[in-house]
Design a protein around this motif. Structure first.
Motif, PDB file in Angstrom:
ATOM      1  N   ARG A 212     -15.701  76.777  28.502  1.00  0.00           N
ATOM      2  CA  ARG A 212     -15.950  75.656  27.664  1.00  0.00           C
ATOM      3  C   ARG A 212     -17.013  75.873  26.764  1.00  0.00           C
ATOM      4  O   ARG A 212     -18.173  76.140  27.263  1.00  0.00           O
ATOM      5  N   TYR A 214     -19.362  73.736  23.607  1.00  0.00           N
ATOM      6  CA  TYR A 214     -19.440  72.709  23.034  1.00  0.00           C
ATOM      7  C   TYR A 214     -20.540  72.844  21.848  1.00  0.00           C
ATOM      8  O   TYR A 214     -21.558  73.744  22.074  1.00  0.00           O
ATOM      9  N   LYS A 255     -14.549  73.238  15.243  1.00  0.00           N
ATOM     10  CA  LYS A 255     -13.754  72.529  15.995  1.00  0.00           C
ATOM     11  C   LYS A 255     -12.351  72.615  15.292  1.00  0.00           C
ATOM     12  O   LYS A 255     -11.157  72.849  16.158  1.00  0.00           O
ATOM     13  N   LYS A 258     -10.550  75.654  15.828  1.00  0.00           N
ATOM     14  CA  LYS A 258     -10.454  75.993  17.616  1.00  0.00           C
ATOM     15  C   LYS A 258     -11.251  77.046  17.978  1.00  0.00           C
ATOM     16  O   LYS A 258     -11.037  78.014  18.823  1.00  0.00           O
ATOM     17  N   ASP A 261     -14.595  74.046  21.922  1.00  0.00           N
ATOM     18  CA  ASP A 261     -13.759  73.038  22.358  1.00  0.00           C
ATOM     19  C   ASP A 261     -13.876  71.669  22.118  1.00  0.00           C
ATOM     20  O   ASP A 261     -12.868  70.964  22.306  1.00  0.00           O
ATOM     21  N   ASP A 262     -15.111  71.245  21.886  1.00  0.00           N
ATOM     22  CA  ASP A 262     -15.351  69.775  21.362  1.00  0.00           C
ATOM     23  C   ASP A 262     -16.767  69.704  20.893  1.00  0.00           C
ATOM     24  O   ASP A 262     -17.600  70.565  20.986  1.00  0.00           O
ATOM     25  N   GLY A 289     -16.886  69.357  31.760  1.00  0.00           N
ATOM     26  CA  GLY A 289     -16.519  70.583  31.530  1.00  0.00           C
ATOM     27  C   GLY A 289     -16.322  71.334  32.853  1.00  0.00           C
ATOM     28  O   GLY A 289     -15.191  71.985  33.388  1.00  0.00           O
ATOM     29  N   LYS A 308      -7.857  82.357  26.078  1.00  0.00           N
ATOM     30  CA  LYS A 308      -8.364  81.650  25.011  1.00  0.00           C
ATOM     31  C   LYS A 308      -9.145  82.495  23.866  1.00  0.00           C
ATOM     32  O   LYS A 308      -8.797  82.064  22.779  1.00  0.00           O
TER      33      LYS A 308
END
Length: 317
Positions: A212, A214, A255, A258, A261-262, A289, A308
């Motif tokens: 993850r 962020y 974001k 992509k 993730d956030d 997460g 990913k």
């Protein structure tokens, strides 16, 4: 509080409000309505400015001298449970890269991140948040230790880039960063990365591979800084604002592409305006997460991470 150029209208209104309050305290004049009007206008001005920030203005906010740095986040997240660990067991302890064990919400984590320093003396001590190869080797040593004991890893990214000096290149700066990326992709514990300030070039990537990733709202993440991009393309720093727009380096851009993730929302005006609120939000995202990853088997975790990163970007064979 220090103000950036685009924040000066806010400073003017805050000064007016302070003067209005002083007049009310030192005289019998009723200034209640005037103060209410100024306060209302101040809120409207803040919302207008911060809801329409350019890419360059977000870069400026990410560098704000009052913005919380990595150690501020760690102290807020872990409190007295944080135990800093030192050295790469090969050369020396890099002060620009910090790491250690701590608990967030009762769960143990290995926390690693770059630390810039908050005044001239500490900035020199921390090398302005620019790690040498031994910093990345220390980070890798701690990640491998976390893997050995089954402890999840949290990285906090805030760097203008890896140190570009001759001595860093002599000791293998590029190899150290590449080795970290290689090892992080296949690390057998959850990795959560949070960009809390600047995310520049390989300096950020060296601790930036995670399950993850962020970004805080007013941060940036790019292969190069706007100033360096401007100096290469236009032979001058005068086009840094143009470069910032072209690089698509904001959290919204990342974001959309992509690549993260956030986005972690910040208080109005940036994390430095309400540190406690910013710390709590970062903690919530880290716990969220971890909860999404904790039940995955080692094989699933590594396979998802590899998949990913393989999906990033457009390409044709």
């Amino acid at each position: 509080m220090e103000y950036l150029d685009f924040e000066l209208p806010i400073k003017e209104l805050e000064d007016q409000l302070d003067k209005c309050l002083v007049i009310g305290q030192e005289s019998e004049v009723d200034v209640t309505n005037t103060c209410k009007q100024i306060t209302k206008k101040l809120e409207e001005t803040k919302r207008s400015i911060y809801k329409n920030l350019t890419a360059w203005q977000r870069v400026q906010l990410s560098r704000h001298p009052n913005r919380p740095y990595t150690l501020d986040h760690i102290k807020a997240l872990c409190g007295e449970t944080f135990l800093e660990l030192h050295g790469d067991r090969g050369f020396k302890d890099d002060k620009a890269m910090i790491g250690g064990l701590g608990k967030i919400g009762g769960q143990s984590f290995m926390l690693i991140g770059q630390q810039k320093g908050f005044n001239t003396k500490t900035r020199q001590y921390r090398n302005f948040g620019m790690p040498n190869p031994e910093g990345y080797r220390k980070a890798l040593r701690l990640m491998k230790m976390a893997e050995k004991f089954g402890i999840p890893v949290v990285t906090l990214i805030d760097t203008p880039g890896a140190f570009p000096g001759i001595e860093a290149e002599e000791r293998g700066q590029g190899e150290a960063i590449a080795r970290n990326i290689f090892e992080m992709v296949r690390l057998k514990v959850p990795i959560i990365c949070v960009i809390v300030g600047e995310g520049a070039s390989g300096g950020a990537l060296g601790i930036g591979v995670g399950d993850r990733v962020y970004m805080m709202e007013n941060t940036w993440y790019s292969v190069i800084s706007p100033e360096s991009c401007s100096s290469i393309l236009w032979k001058s720093w005068d086009y840094k604002e143009q470069a910032a727009e072209a690089l698509k380096l904001t959290s919204a851009d990342m974001k959309k592409q992509k690549l993260v993730d956030d986005i972690i929302p910040e208080p109005l005006g940036g994390a430095h305006f309400d540190r406690e609120s910013a710390f709590k939000t970062v903690e919530q995202y880290i716990i969220k997460g971890f909860n999404e990853l904790k039940d995955l088997s080692t094989d699933e975790l590594v396979a998802q991470r590899m998949d990913k990163y393989c999906k990033m970007g457009d390409f044709k064979e």
